[in-house]
Every structure is written in C-alpha cells, then in structure tokens.
Design an enzyme around this catalytic site. Structure first.
Site, short mmCIF file in Angstrom:
data_model
loop_
_atom_site.label_atom_id
_atom_site.label_comp_id
_atom_site.label_asym_id
_atom_site.label_seq_id
_atom_site.Cartn_x
_atom_site.Cartn_y
_atom_site.Cartn_z
N HIS A 100 10.32 -4.48 -0.93
CA HIS A 100 10.42 -3.10 -0.44
C HIS A 100 9.77 -3.03 0.94
O HIS A 100 8.57 -3.28 1.07
CB HIS A 100 9.71 -2.16 -1.42
CG HIS A 100 9.75 -0.71 -1.03
ND1 HIS A 100 9.25 0.27 -1.83
CD2 HIS A 100 10.22 -0.06 0.07
CE1 HIS A 100 9.41 1.46 -1.26
NE2 HIS A 100 9.99 1.28 -0.09
N HIS A 109 15.42 -10.44 13.32
CA HIS A 109 16.30 -11.61 13.21
C HIS A 109 15.66 -12.75 12.39
O HIS A 109 14.46 -13.01 12.48
CB HIS A 109 16.67 -12.14 14.59
CG HIS A 109 15.48 -12.70 15.34
ND1 HIS A 109 15.09 -14.00 15.23
CD2 HIS A 109 14.61 -12.10 16.17
CE1 HIS A 109 14.02 -14.20 15.97
NE2 HIS A 109 13.70 -13.06 16.55
C1 COA Z 1 -3.16 -1.26 -0.08
C2 COA Z 1 -2.99 -0.34 -1.26
C3 COA Z 1 -1.92 -0.90 -2.19
C4 COA Z 1 -4.33 -0.27 -1.99
O1 COA Z 1 -4.19 0.66 -3.02
P1 COA Z 1 -5.35 0.76 -4.14
O2 COA Z 1 -5.46 -0.55 -4.86
O3 COA Z 1 -5.09 1.99 -4.93
O4 COA Z 1 -6.65 0.85 -3.26
P2 COA Z 1 -7.73 2.03 -3.10
O5 COA Z 1 -7.07 3.26 -2.56
O6 COA Z 1 -8.49 2.13 -4.38
O7 COA Z 1 -8.65 1.44 -1.96
C5 COA Z 1 -9.42 0.26 -2.14
C6 COA Z 1 -10.09 -0.07 -0.84
O8 COA Z 1 -9.11 -0.54 0.11
C7 COA Z 1 -9.09 0.32 1.25
N1 COA Z 1 -7.68 0.51 1.63
C8 COA Z 1 -6.67 1.01 0.85
N2 COA Z 1 -5.53 1.02 1.51
C9 COA Z 1 -5.78 0.52 2.74
C10 COA Z 1 -4.97 0.30 3.87
N3 COA Z 1 -3.67 0.58 3.87
N4 COA Z 1 -5.55 -0.23 4.97
C11 COA Z 1 -6.88 -0.53 4.98
N5 COA Z 1 -7.69 -0.33 3.92
C12 COA Z 1 -7.15 0.19 2.82
C13 COA Z 1 -9.74 1.61 0.80
O9 COA Z 1 -10.30 2.31 1.89
C14 COA Z 1 -10.76 1.12 -0.16
O10 COA Z 1 -11.87 0.61 0.54
P3 COA Z 1 -13.38 0.83 0.02
O11 COA Z 1 -13.45 0.10 -1.29
O12 COA Z 1 -14.21 0.21 1.10
O13 COA Z 1 -13.55 2.29 -0.12
C15 COA Z 1 -2.55 1.08 -0.80
O14 COA Z 1 -3.61 1.81 -0.22
C16 COA Z 1 -1.40 1.06 0.18
O15 COA Z 1 -1.55 1.02 1.41
N6 COA Z 1 -0.16 1.10 -0.41
C17 COA Z 1 1.07 1.13 0.33
C18 COA Z 1 1.71 2.51 0.14
C19 COA Z 1 3.09 2.53 0.68
O16 COA Z 1 3.34 2.35 1.87
N7 COA Z 1 4.05 2.79 -0.21
C20 COA Z 1 5.43 2.89 0.10
C21 COA Z 1 5.94 4.25 -0.27
S1 COA Z 1 7.58 4.52 0.21
#
Ligand code: COA
Length: 211
Positions: free
Chosen positions: A150, A141
């Site tokens: 998104h 709400h």
């Molecule tokens: C947060 C996010 C955008 C980061 O992506 P990225 O920039 O490619 O990051 P990386 O995978 O290179 O990770 C970078 C660091 O962040 C950490 N990290 C990434 N995603 C994380 C998350 N969701 N929670 C906690 N830590 C996260 C990684 O472990 C890494 O840590 P390190 O440097 O200590 O090893 C991505 O992981 C994410 O969660 N995206 C959302 C996906 C989603 O839900 N999409 C919708 C589809 S319908």
C-alpha cells in the site's frame, strides 16, 4: 454476472467513486463481516446491497452470481490473503484504475490492484497483486512492489526502489532511489527513507529510523 466488492469501509467507498469516475457500473453486491452492515454507501449514490459476510464469496461464485471481484480492505495481509483465495476459487480480479491515474506503457500491474486518483506508475515498474496505490502516490521507474503493498496518499518511491510483500508506505513518505524495504515493514507517515529497511520493521522520521 455482476462485480462483487469485498469491504464496505472507507477504502470500499473510495473504490465506489473510482468506478463511477471510470464510467463503470457499481458493484452488484458487497460482502463485509461487520454485523448488520447496511451495504456500501456514498452520498448521492444508490447503496450497494450487502450480501453477507466475506465467507459467502465462494458460494456466490459457485452459484454463478459473480465472476469478478475486488478486495477493498486496507489491511495488507488480509487483502492479499483474501485476494489469493478469490483467485484460487476462479474469480477474475481486474485492476481498478481511476481515469486520472498515469501508468507507463512498460509498467506491469498485478491482479486485484487499485490505482486511485492521480496515482503514477513509472516506466518499467512492477506492481504486485493486491496493491493499493492511493491518491497521488508515485511508484517511479523500475520500482518493484511485492504482493499486498500500500502506497498511502502522496507517498513517493524513487526509481528502482524494491518493496517486499505487504509493505505500507505512509502518507507523504518518500523512499530514496534504490532502497530495499523488507516484507511486512511499515514506513511511518512523513518519513524520508534513505537506507534499507529490515522485514517487519517500523520506521519513521527524517531521516527514517526504527521506531
Ligand atoms: C509508524 C506508525 C505505524 C506507528 O504507529 P503506532 O505503532 O501506533 O505508534 P504510536 O503512535 O504508538 O507511536 C510510537 C512512537 O513512534 C512515534 N511515531 C509514530 N509515528 C511516527 C512517524 N510517522 N514518524 C515519526 N515518529 C513516529 C511516536 O511519536 C511514538 O514515539 P514516543 O514513544 O517517543 O512517544 C504510524 O504512526 C504511522 O505513521 N502509520 C502510517 C499511517 C498511514 O499513512 N496510513 C495510510 C492511510 S491511507
């Protein structure tokens, strides 16, 4: 005049299924920049013909072939940019709503938004244009979403949460009631957001911290 879908990827296919579940006809055509894109395909459904790259949208409108459209692109900034261009051209951008989605009567939803199966929009919520409320997501709400946001599958906004423009809230993330998240921020999947997030900031974890 037919309905034009823009984007033949995974989200486009999800919307094709949504239209079928809603008893609506499939799009008459799809635009996608992918070279040689064969059209939009879903198992057991007739393919939707590929009509060319996205840049053809204006020409198809001026020819009178299409009057309504939907931008089915996962990238928030691009979806919003194209959606605004289509509105300026004169396209109608209806809200696409799966029949299992639940929307409070007092909620408002902007043009070009899509509500996937079991998405929930609570009382008084304001969902900006070109939003994706993905499968099982909840905007409680009085939450307010700027354009191009998104909510990924299973994510939940508590009551009164405010998102700026083009915010991604990742899969199964939760946002505490009343929190504000700035333009272009990303909430990582599985995060618990307890405090405000600055524009452009990526956060993740429980509790969420800048990444
Ligand atoms: C947060 C996010 C955008 C980061 O992506 P990225 O920039 O490619 O990051 P990386 O995978 O290179 O990770 C970078 C660091 O962040 C950490 N990290 C990434 N995603 C994380 C998350 N969701 N929670 C906690 N830590 C996260 C990684 O472990 C890494 O840590 P390190 O440097 O200590 O090893 C991505 O992981 C994410 O969660 N995206 C959302 C996906 C989603 O839900 N999409 C919708 C589809 S319908």
């Amino acid at each position: 005049m037919g309905f034009l879908l823009i984007g033949a990827g995974g989200h486009g296919r999800a919307l094709l299924e949504l239209l079928r579940d809603a008893g609506l006809p499939p799009p008459a055509g799809v635009l996608d920049d992918a070279a040689g894109c064969p059209g939009l395909l879903c198992r057991g459904m007739a393919p939707v013909p590929w009509l060319g790259p996205v840049a053809r949208a204006a020409e198809l409108f001026s020819q009178g072939s299409f009057a309504s459209a939907h931008v089915a692109l996962g990238r928030n900034a691009l979806r919003r940019q194209l959606g605004e261009r289509l509105l300026a051209i004169g396209y109608d951008l209806p809200v696409l709503r799966h029949p299992s989605a639940v929307v409070a009567g007092s909620a408002r939803i902007g043009p070009g938004s899509a509500l996937l199966p079991r998405a929930v929009v609570g009382a008084g919520a304001e969902i900006g244009a070109f939003a994706i409320l993905n499968t099982g997501s909840i905007a409680e709400h009085d939450s307010v979403l700027g354009p191009g946001c998104h909510l990924a599958p299973g994510s939940v906004l508590g009551g009164g949460v405010t998102l700026g423009a083009e915010v991604l809230v990742g899969i199964l993330a939760g946002v505490k009631p009343g929190v504000r998240i700035g333009d272009g921020a990303t909430v990582g999947l599985g995060a618990a957001v307890l405090a405000d997030v600055a524009p452009g900031q990526d956060v993740g974890g429980v509790p969420a911290r800048p990444l």
